[in-house]
Scaffold this active site. Structure first.
Site, PDB file in Angstrom:
ATOM      1  N   SER A 189      32.970 -27.443 123.833  1.00  0.00           N
ATOM      2  CA  SER A 189      32.155 -28.626 124.101  1.00  0.00           C
ATOM      3  C   SER A 189      32.842 -29.945 123.795  1.00  0.00           C
ATOM      4  CB  SER A 189      30.861 -28.540 123.309  1.00  0.00           C
ATOM      5  OG  SER A 189      31.125 -28.705 121.937  1.00  0.00           O
ATOM      6  N   HIS A 217      27.134 -23.851 125.700  1.00  0.00           N
ATOM      7  CA  HIS A 217      27.240 -25.037 126.563  1.00  0.00           C
ATOM      8  C   HIS A 217      27.265 -24.684 128.039  1.00  0.00           C
ATOM      9  CE1 HIS A 217      27.393 -28.233 123.622  1.00  0.00           C
ATOM     10  NE2 HIS A 217      27.978 -27.346 122.843  1.00  0.00           N
ATOM     11  N   LYS A 248      19.716 -26.537 124.047  1.00  0.00           N
ATOM     12  CA  LYS A 248      20.488 -27.514 124.820  1.00  0.00           C
ATOM     13  C   LYS A 248      19.930 -27.567 126.247  1.00  0.00           C
ATOM     14  CE  LYS A 248      24.054 -27.494 121.370  1.00  0.00           C
ATOM     15  NZ  LYS A 248      25.309 -26.971 120.816  1.00  0.00           N
TER      16      LYS A 248
HETATM   17  C1  PLP Z   1      25.472 -26.375 119.390  1.00  0.00           C
HETATM   18  C2  PLP Z   1      26.340 -25.146 119.338  1.00  0.00           C
HETATM   19  C3  PLP Z   1      25.907 -23.992 118.699  1.00  0.00           C
HETATM   20  C4  PLP Z   1      24.637 -23.955 117.903  1.00  0.00           C
HETATM   21  O1  PLP Z   1      23.530 -23.992 118.741  1.00  0.00           O
HETATM   22  P1  PLP Z   1      22.112 -24.366 118.089  1.00  0.00           P
HETATM   23  O2  PLP Z   1      21.122 -23.603 118.878  1.00  0.00           O
HETATM   24  O3  PLP Z   1      22.002 -25.846 118.217  1.00  0.00           O
HETATM   25  O4  PLP Z   1      22.168 -23.927 116.661  1.00  0.00           O
HETATM   26  C5  PLP Z   1      26.670 -22.841 118.791  1.00  0.00           C
HETATM   27  N1  PLP Z   1      27.839 -22.833 119.474  1.00  0.00           N
HETATM   28  C6  PLP Z   1      28.305 -23.942 120.085  1.00  0.00           C
HETATM   29  C7  PLP Z   1      29.598 -23.873 120.816  1.00  0.00           C
HETATM   30  C8  PLP Z   1      27.578 -25.134 120.022  1.00  0.00           C
HETATM   31  O5  PLP Z   1      28.064 -26.236 120.577  1.00  0.00           O
END
Ligand code: PLP
Length: 407
Positions: A189, A217, A248
């Site tokens: 990301s 992502h 997300k």
């Molecule tokens: C944001 C993120 C997570 C964690 O996700 P959440 O549901 O917000 O805890 C895990 N892996 C990656 C690559 C992320 O960017």
């Protein structure tokens, strides 16, 4: 022992290194995304446009998602009332897990309160299930994977980012009968680059390794039904464990793994991060399920999302800004200095009503500080015009470089 002084020293270290985090207080307004109200520390407010959110498709304000949440909230009340084992498994949780398993064409799925917890709990539990397990991990894996691997206390090998030759070398060095798992991401990301999923799976099959992919992502955004990059590339069935978030692109909250029924049953039974915590509120589960269901059948938002990212990149390139472009929906602009990065972010917010959080060390390596834009279907032409004009002005005002770094 002066405990207060110790705590102050710890905070002071962050200030000295320029990485003390200041949160921007915002109120998103349903129906008006990406517009929001920024509340300054003195209580005054300013209207801003959010350019760094992870609600990539605007599903956090989608009528179907909100309707499902209202319905579940009114039907069942606020919380789930328990852990999954003790009265906290509801029809909403079961329906959501079925929806996720179907999304990834796996036998089963397991819900966690976040994808962070899903990564941490699963990766730390696997060495218990498979004695002698060695985990091979991409050096740029997310903190939640790194912590999970550490908590599992099994031997680990870190391969250079996306370097399949290095991964092969590490696999070759292990004694042939060593159980092994390769952990990686589909979209990283911070640079917005893709993992070499097919090559990694080929290696895993050659060396009889399990595969674990973080598609956080990508879920909702790639593939004909939003199953992620592995779905787009027709590789989902060759991956053992798929991790994703509901927070997300799906716009709600929660995380999960999807895998074989056997694997899910074992993680469900052994992982403390799954067992000893209150399950998600039913309304959250209902909203997430509605979001997945919608995005499975409606590719429209995904298409606009990709178009928006392409348009923004083309326009930034037109200004000669140092864009980092690997073809994904993430649009990072290189600044390369933590103080300038913070200053640009402050000026965008104060002077232009544009909110983009500076990304500094330790989230990215020192010297690669950046502004990271996340365009979405709800960012219209006006928002885009204002962003481009503001960046053009600031880049001149601050005498910053206009050279393409990674075309
Ligand atoms: C944001 C993120 C997570 C964690 O996700 P959440 O549901 O917000 O805890 C895990 N892996 C990656 C690559 C992320 O960017």
């Amino acid at each position: 022992m002066d405990y207060a002084a110790r705590i102050d020293e710890a905070l002071e270290r962050l200030h000295e290194e320029g990485r003390y985090r200041v949160f921007i207080d915002i109120e998103r307004r349903k129906g008006a995304f990406p517009h929001a109200i920024w509340r300054r520390p003195d209580g005054s407010t300013r209207e801003v446009t959010i350019w760094c959110g992870n609600d990539y498709l605007g599903m956090g304000q989608h009528p179907e998602v909100l309707a499902a949440m209202h319905e579940a909230l009114d039907a069942t009340g606020a919380g789930s009332g328990g852990t999954r084992n003790i009265s906290g498994t509801t029809v909403y949780h079961k329906a959501l897990e079925a929806e996720i398993a179907d999304l990834h064409r796996k036998e089963a799925a397991l819900l966690f309160t976040s994808a962070y917890i899903a990564n941490d709990a699963t990766l730390s539990t696997l060495p218990q299930l498979i004695p002698g397990l060695v985990i091979l991990s991409d050096e740029l894996n997310h903190a939640s994977m790194i912590h999970g691997i550490r908590h599992g206390r099994c031997p680990k090998k870190i391969f250079r980012h996306n370097d399949v030759a290095h991964l092969r070398q590490l696999l070759e060095e292990l004694p042939p009968d060593t159980p092994r798992l390769i952990a990686f991401e589909s979209v990283y990301s911070m640079d917005g680059d893709f993992g070499p999923i097919a090559e990694i799976i080929d290696l895993a099959e050659e060396f009889n390794a399990l595969t674990y992919i973080d598609e956080v992502h990508a879920v909702g955004m790639y593939g004909p039904r939003g199953g992620g990059v592995a779905e787009r590339d027709n590789l989902m069935h060759r991956i053992d464990i798929i991790n994703g978030t509901l927070g997300k692109a799906f716009g709600v909250m929660g995380g999960y793994i999807a895998a074989s029924a056997r694997m899910v049953d074992a993680i469900r039974s052994y992982a403390p991060g799954f067992i000893f915590t209150t399950s998600l509120p039913p309304a959250v589960a209902a909203g997430a399920a509605a979001s997945i269901r919608h995005l499975k059948t409606d590719p429209h938002l995904r298409e606009i999302h990709q178009t928006q990212a392409r348009v923004l990149k083309t326009r930034l390139r037109g200004l000669g800004l140092p864009l980092i472009d690997h073809g994904s929906h993430i649009v990072p602009v290189h600044v390369g200095d933590p103080v300038k990065c913070k200053m640009l972010s402050d000026m965008l917010l104060e002077d232009h009503g544009i909110y983009v959080q500076p990304i500094n060390f330790p989230t990215v390596p020192r010297g690669t500080e950046r502004l990271r834009f996340t365009p979405s279907p709800v960012h219209g032409p006006d928002e885009m015009d204002r962003l481009i004009a503001a960046l053009d002005t600031l880049w001149s005002q601050c005498a910053l470089n206009r050279a393409d770094l990674a075309g």
